[in-house]
Design a protein around this motif. Structure first.
Motif, mmCIF file in Angstrom:
data_model
loop_
_atom_site.group_PDB
_atom_site.id
_atom_site.type_symbol
_atom_site.label_atom_id
_atom_site.label_comp_id
_atom_site.label_asym_id
_atom_site.label_seq_id
_atom_site.Cartn_x
_atom_site.Cartn_y
_atom_site.Cartn_z
ATOM 1 N N GLY A 269 2.968 4.385 -8.602
ATOM 2 C CA GLY A 269 4.076 3.889 -9.392
ATOM 3 C C GLY A 269 3.575 2.917 -10.445
ATOM 4 N N VAL A 270 4.466 2.473 -11.300
ATOM 5 C CA VAL A 270 4.101 1.599 -12.405
ATOM 6 C C VAL A 270 4.982 0.361 -12.392
ATOM 7 N N GLY A 271 4.355 -0.805 -12.588
ATOM 8 C CA GLY A 271 5.116 -2.028 -12.730
ATOM 9 C C GLY A 271 5.480 -2.684 -11.411
ATOM 10 N N ILE A 272 6.625 -3.361 -11.415
ATOM 11 C CA ILE A 272 7.037 -4.174 -10.269
ATOM 12 C C ILE A 272 7.908 -3.381 -9.294
ATOM 13 N N LYS A 273 7.926 -3.861 -8.055
ATOM 14 C CA LYS A 273 8.850 -3.394 -7.008
ATOM 15 C C LYS A 273 8.803 -1.884 -6.797
ATOM 16 N N THR A 274 7.603 -1.324 -6.829
ATOM 17 C CA THR A 274 7.457 0.117 -6.620
ATOM 18 C C THR A 274 7.739 0.516 -5.168
ATOM 19 N N ALA A 275 7.620 -0.413 -4.232
ATOM 20 C CA ALA A 275 7.961 -0.104 -2.838
ATOM 21 C C ALA A 275 9.469 -0.066 -2.628
ATOM 22 N N LEU A 276 10.231 -0.628 -3.564
ATOM 23 C CA LEU A 276 11.687 -0.685 -3.436
ATOM 24 C C LEU A 276 12.391 0.416 -4.220
ATOM 25 N N PRO B 258 0.794 -1.228 0.000
ATOM 26 C CA PRO B 258 0.000 0.000 0.000
ATOM 27 C C PRO B 258 0.831 1.286 0.000
ATOM 28 N N PHE B 259 2.026 1.224 -0.576
ATOM 29 C CA PHE B 259 2.821 2.438 -0.704
ATOM 30 C C PHE B 259 3.831 2.255 -1.823
ATOM 31 N N SER B 260 4.329 3.369 -2.325
ATOM 32 C CA SER B 260 5.436 3.361 -3.275
ATOM 33 C C SER B 260 6.438 4.404 -2.809
ATOM 34 N N GLN B 261 7.682 4.269 -3.252
ATOM 35 C CA GLN B 261 8.695 5.270 -2.900
ATOM 36 C C GLN B 261 9.845 5.173 -3.878
ATOM 37 N N PHE B 262 10.497 6.313 -4.092
ATOM 38 C CA PHE B 262 11.674 6.345 -4.962
ATOM 39 C C PHE B 262 12.439 7.632 -4.710
ATOM 40 N N VAL B 263 13.659 7.680 -5.231
ATOM 41 C CA VAL B 263 14.474 8.889 -5.113
ATOM 42 C C VAL B 263 14.696 9.469 -6.502
#
Length: 250
Positions: free
Chosen positions: A232-239, A48-53
């Motif tokens: 986010g889009v696709g896989i591993k959006t939490a990573l 239930p979240f996404s994150q990126f830099v």
């Protein structure tokens, strides 16, 4: 309620921001999150979240962007960020990153998002910018070019999981939406993403679409594309993968 929060990162002199830092910061989030939330995230397929830099050229700053997709994640992530030290030591990098206070950037209830796109004038075009490496997985392999059906499927899965009952249900809906848009341009490059030493085949860059379907399909496609900034889009959006900015244009 989807909520986007941003934190400015101050790296040591001579160090450059790299998108793989998103994976390290995910680890820090889980370290300071409650045990129940962290355990649930390891069990849950769709998080239930996404994150990126990313690097904000306009303001010359490194940014950590975190988006909660429901109230549970919003509460738990706010608690984790509140416990996180201003000077965060990244063991894998061997240095300290300074964190600013979290700033809320954008928020909208699911009902508000839906109402906006089903009452306002529908857009004609969409400009997506895949800020961090993005990929889909199919039949055991990574897809290294955008696939519109997979794009809409990833957004539908997250929307239906966290929208609190505002479910978008129709058989093969992602295929119908993929057929209701046309690619008008792209400037993409292959850009693998590193997670725990493993390299994931992926792409990043600009991707342009125009809406060619009915008004109803255009509104629904635009709604889901706007949700990409949160989910986010696709896989591993939490990573840290799949970080996406989007502009919907007349």
């Amino acid at each position: 309620m989807p909520l986007i929060t941003e934190i400015t990162l101050q790296l040591p002199e001579g160090q450059r921001l790299h998108q793989s830092m998103g994976s390290l910061l995910h680890g820090a989030l889980m370290e300071y999150a409650g045990a129940e939330f962290a355990a649930a995230m390891h069990r849950q397929g769709v998080r239930p979240f996404s994150q990126f830099v990313y690097y904000d050229k306009a303001q010359s700053r490194a940014v950590w962007r975190i988006a909660a997709l429901n109230e549970f994640a919003e509460t738990e992530l706010a608690s984790a960020l509140g416990k996180m030290p201003q000077n965060l030591y990244l063991k894998q990098k061997g240095y300290v990153v300074q964190l600013s206070k979290p700033q809320k950037i954008k928020a909208a209830a699911y009902a508000e998002l839906a109402q906006q796109f089903f009452t306002a004038q529908p857009p004609r075009r969409a400009e997506l910018e895949f800020i961090t490496s993005t990929s889909f997985k199919a039949y055991g392999a990574y897809k290294i070019f955008p696939d519109n059906a997979y794009l809409f499927r990833s957004l539908l899965n997250r929307w239906n999981a966290f929208s609190g009952g505002i479910v978008l249900e129709e058989e093969n809906l992602e295929q119908h939406l993929a057929q209701a848009v046309r690619v008008t341009g792209y400037n993409l490059s292959l850009m693998p993403f590193s997670v725990n030493g493993a390299s994931i085949d992926a792409f990043k860059g600009r991707y342009s679409l125009c809406f060619t379907g009915s008004e109803a399909s255009t509104r629904l496609a635009a709604l889901l594309l706007s949700y990409a900034e949160y989910a986010g889009v696709g896989i591993k959006t939490a990573l840290g993968m799949g970080g996406t900015f989007i502009k919907l244009l007349p």
